[in-house]
Design a protein around this motif. Structure first.
Motif, PDB file in Angstrom:
ATOM      1  N   GLN A  28       0.835  -1.208   0.000  1.00 12.65           N
ATOM      2  CA  GLN A  28       0.000   0.000   0.000  1.00 12.65           C
ATOM      3  C   GLN A  28       0.872   1.261   0.000  1.00 12.65           C
ATOM      4  N   TRP A  29       1.895   1.260   0.843  1.00 14.24           N
ATOM      5  CA  TRP A  29       2.793   2.411   0.953  1.00 14.24           C
ATOM      6  C   TRP A  29       3.461   2.688  -0.387  1.00 14.24           C
ATOM      7  N   LEU A  30       3.999   1.652  -1.014  1.00 10.08           N
ATOM      8  CA  LEU A  30       4.686   1.821  -2.297  1.00 10.08           C
ATOM      9  C   LEU A  30       3.731   2.309  -3.381  1.00 10.08           C
ATOM     10  N   GLY A  31       2.494   1.861  -3.341  1.00  6.32           N
ATOM     11  CA  GLY A  31       1.525   2.241  -4.358  1.00  6.32           C
ATOM     12  C   GLY A  31       0.938   3.632  -4.176  1.00  6.32           C
ATOM     13  N   ALA A  32       1.110   4.221  -2.993  1.00  5.57           N
ATOM     14  CA  ALA A  32       0.505   5.518  -2.713  1.00  5.57           C
ATOM     15  C   ALA A  32       1.197   6.674  -3.429  1.00  5.57           C
ATOM     16  N   ARG A  33       2.523   6.605  -3.560  1.00  2.00           N
ATOM     17  CA  ARG A  33       3.296   7.685  -4.193  1.00  2.00           C
ATOM     18  C   ARG A  33       4.506   7.088  -4.894  1.00  2.00           C
ATOM     19  N   ALA A  34       4.864   7.665  -6.010  1.00  2.00           N
ATOM     20  CA  ALA A  34       6.029   7.181  -6.758  1.00  2.00           C
ATOM     21  C   ALA A  34       7.330   7.375  -5.991  1.00  2.00           C
ATOM     22  N   THR A  35       7.353   8.331  -5.065  1.00  7.05           N
ATOM     23  CA  THR A  35       8.579   8.611  -4.307  1.00  7.05           C
ATOM     24  C   THR A  35       8.749   7.709  -3.079  1.00  7.05           C
ATOM     25  N   HIS A  36       7.739   6.919  -2.762  1.00  7.79           N
ATOM     26  CA  HIS A  36       7.829   6.044  -1.584  1.00  7.79           C
ATOM     27  C   HIS A  36       8.757   4.860  -1.830  1.00  7.79           C
ATOM     28  N   ARG A  37       9.462   4.498  -0.768  1.00 10.43           N
ATOM     29  CA  ARG A  37      10.326   3.317  -0.792  1.00 10.43           C
ATOM     30  C   ARG A  37       9.927   2.423   0.378  1.00 10.43           C
ATOM     31  N   ALA A  38      10.304   1.146   0.294  1.00 11.42           N
ATOM     32  CA  ALA A  38      10.086   0.207   1.396  1.00 11.42           C
ATOM     33  C   ALA A  38      11.328  -0.655   1.536  1.00 11.42           C
ATOM     34  N   VAL A  39      11.728  -0.869   2.785  1.00 16.46           N
ATOM     35  CA  VAL A  39      12.912  -1.678   3.092  1.00 16.46           C
ATOM     36  C   VAL A  39      12.518  -2.701   4.148  1.00 16.46           C
ATOM     37  N   LEU A  40      12.876  -3.932   3.909  1.00 19.35           N
ATOM     38  CA  LEU A  40      12.687  -4.993   4.897  1.00 19.35           C
ATOM     39  C   LEU A  40      14.018  -5.232   5.596  1.00 19.35           C
ATOM     40  N   ILE A  41      14.012  -5.159   6.922  1.00 15.76           N
ATOM     41  CA  ILE A  41      15.181  -5.569   7.694  1.00 15.76           C
ATOM     42  C   ILE A  41      14.892  -6.982   8.180  1.00 15.76           C
ATOM     43  N   ALA A  42      15.605  -7.940   7.630  1.00 16.45           N
ATOM     44  CA  ALA A  42      15.410  -9.353   7.954  1.00 16.45           C
ATOM     45  C   ALA A  42      16.394  -9.756   9.049  1.00 16.45           C
ATOM     46  N   THR A  43      15.886 -10.401  10.091  1.00 13.02           N
ATOM     47  CA  THR A  43      16.731 -10.758  11.231  1.00 13.02           C
ATOM     48  C   THR A  43      17.122 -12.228  11.252  1.00 13.02           C
ATOM     49  N   GLY A  44      16.508 -13.048  10.402  1.00 12.85           N
ATOM     50  CA  GLY A  44      16.789 -14.480  10.408  1.00 12.85           C
ATOM     51  C   GLY A  44      18.178 -14.799   9.881  1.00 12.85           C
ATOM     52  N   GLN A  45      18.733 -15.889  10.398  1.00 12.04           N
ATOM     53  CA  GLN A  45      20.040 -16.359   9.941  1.00 12.04           C
ATOM     54  C   GLN A  45      19.915 -17.804   9.470  1.00 12.04           C
ATOM     55  N   ALA A  46      20.608 -18.123   8.414  1.00 14.31           N
ATOM     56  CA  ALA A  46      20.550 -19.464   7.823  1.00 14.31           C
ATOM     57  C   ALA A  46      21.610 -20.361   8.448  1.00 14.31           C
ATOM     58  N   TRP A  47      21.280 -20.932   9.599  1.00 16.65           N
ATOM     59  CA  TRP A  47      22.242 -21.783  10.301  1.00 16.65           C
ATOM     60  C   TRP A  47      22.198 -23.242   9.859  1.00 16.65           C
ATOM     61  N   ASP A  48      21.149 -23.642   9.151  1.00 20.33           N
ATOM     62  CA  ASP A  48      21.057 -25.022   8.663  1.00 20.33           C
ATOM     63  C   ASP A  48      20.345 -25.022   7.308  1.00 20.33           C
ATOM     64  N   GLU A  49      20.308 -26.170   6.682  1.00 18.94           N
ATOM     65  CA  GLU A  49      19.746 -26.275   5.337  1.00 18.94           C
ATOM     66  C   GLU A  49      18.265 -25.908   5.298  1.00 18.94           C
ATOM     67  N   GLU A  50      17.504 -26.359   6.293  1.00 22.30           N
ATOM     68  CA  GLU A  50      16.077 -26.048   6.324  1.00 22.30           C
ATOM     69  C   GLU A  50      15.852 -24.540   6.404  1.00 22.30           C
ATOM     70  N   MET A  51      16.642 -23.852   7.240  1.00 21.41           N
ATOM     71  CA  MET A  51      16.487 -22.407   7.367  1.00 21.41           C
ATOM     72  C   MET A  51      16.933 -21.692   6.095  1.00 21.41           C
ATOM     73  N   ARG A  52      17.974 -22.190   5.436  1.00 23.94           N
ATOM     74  CA  ARG A  52      18.392 -21.600   4.151  1.00 23.94           C
ATOM     75  C   ARG A  52      17.259 -21.697   3.137  1.00 23.94           C
ATOM     76  N   GLU A  53      16.618 -22.857   3.076  1.00 27.71           N
ATOM     77  CA  GLU A  53      15.503 -23.049   2.144  1.00 27.71           C
ATOM     78  C   GLU A  53      14.322 -22.156   2.515  1.00 27.71           C
ATOM     79  N   ARG A  54      14.037 -22.040   3.794  1.00 27.97           N
ATOM     80  CA  ARG A  54      12.933 -21.199   4.268  1.00 27.97           C
ATOM     81  C   ARG A  54      13.180 -19.734   3.892  1.00 27.97           C
ATOM     82  N   ILE A  55      14.388 -19.240   4.128  1.00 25.62           N
ATOM     83  CA  ILE A  55      14.730 -17.853   3.795  1.00 25.62           C
ATOM     84  C   ILE A  55      14.618 -17.625   2.290  1.00 25.62           C
ATOM     85  N   ALA A  56      15.125 -18.554   1.495  1.00 26.86           N
ATOM     86  CA  ALA A  56      15.046 -18.419   0.032  1.00 26.86           C
ATOM     87  C   ALA A  56      13.586 -18.395  -0.437  1.00 26.86           C
ATOM     88  N   ARG A  57      12.748 -19.238   0.149  1.00 24.98           N
ATOM     89  CA  ARG A  57      11.331 -19.265  -0.208  1.00 24.98           C
ATOM     90  C   ARG A  57      10.669 -17.932   0.158  1.00 24.98           C
TER      91      ARG A  57
END
Length: 188
Positions: A28-57
């Motif tokens: 919604q924020w991005l669609g409201a104005r052309a000048t709007h930006r959005a940034v996701l700060i992701a806190t997860g870490q890929a410590w094992d294969e399952e978590m790597r796959e989850r993050i990629a998905r």
């Protein structure tokens, strides 16, 4: 209509729709104005294969649902990352506080950090943010009391973090079965 608060804390159980709501607000924020930006700060870490796959998905799905939202990975220095990326025209999504607290209290390298000061710094960064902030976290205190001392300590710490972040935010939304329940703030 853009229903973005100055700061919103979205919490709920696993697969309750927390991240989807945050993404919807970013879209919604991005669609409201052309000048709007959005940034996701992701806190997860890929410590094992399952978590790597989850993050990629999650990355693939998010790219489809919210094209144009940038992603920054920051597992520990969350207040600093929020300060760095906050701007009047930028909505910052933090996903998720539970993994951030896990990174602090139960790191894979075994060197834990006391969480009280980082939590205070995060709340200060939320209150001082130049643009809108949406934070995602888990509510895990609704079940039985955990048996292990470390797990009980984590549940207590997360409950304290959730209360502090809720106090710092203008709006608090509890998600259940994909449905938002406003706990704090004005109704849309």
């Amino acid at each position: 209509m853009v229903d973005v608060a100055r700061s919103e804390f979205i919490l709920g159980g696993q697969k309750s729709g927390k991240s989807r709501r945050a993404e919807m607000l970013a879209r919604q924020w991005l669609g409201a104005r052309a000048t709007h930006r959005a940034v996701l700060i992701a806190t997860g870490q890929a410590w094992d294969e399952e978590m790597r796959e989850r993050i990629a998905r999650h990355q693939r799905d998010r790219a489809v649902r919210v094209p144009g939202m940038a992603t920054v990975e920051e597992p520990l220095a969350l207040a600093e990352a929020l300060r760095q990326h906050s701007a009047p025209h930028t909505l910052v999504v933090v996903d998720c506080l539970t993994l951030w607290l896990t990174n602090l209290l139960m790191p894979m390298d075994g060197v834990s950090v006391e969480a009280a000061e980082p939590a205070r710094a995060l709340c200060g960064a939320i209150e001082q943010a130049a643009g809108p902030v949406v934070l995602v976290g888990n509510e895990i205190g609704l079940g039985v009391i955990p048996m292990g001392r470390e797990v009980r300590a984590f549940v207590d710490a997360l409950g304290g973090l959730n209360q502090a972040v809720a106090a710092a935010c203008e709006r608090v939304t509890l998600m259940a079965a994909g449905l938002p329940l406003r706990l704090k703030g004005h109704h849309a």
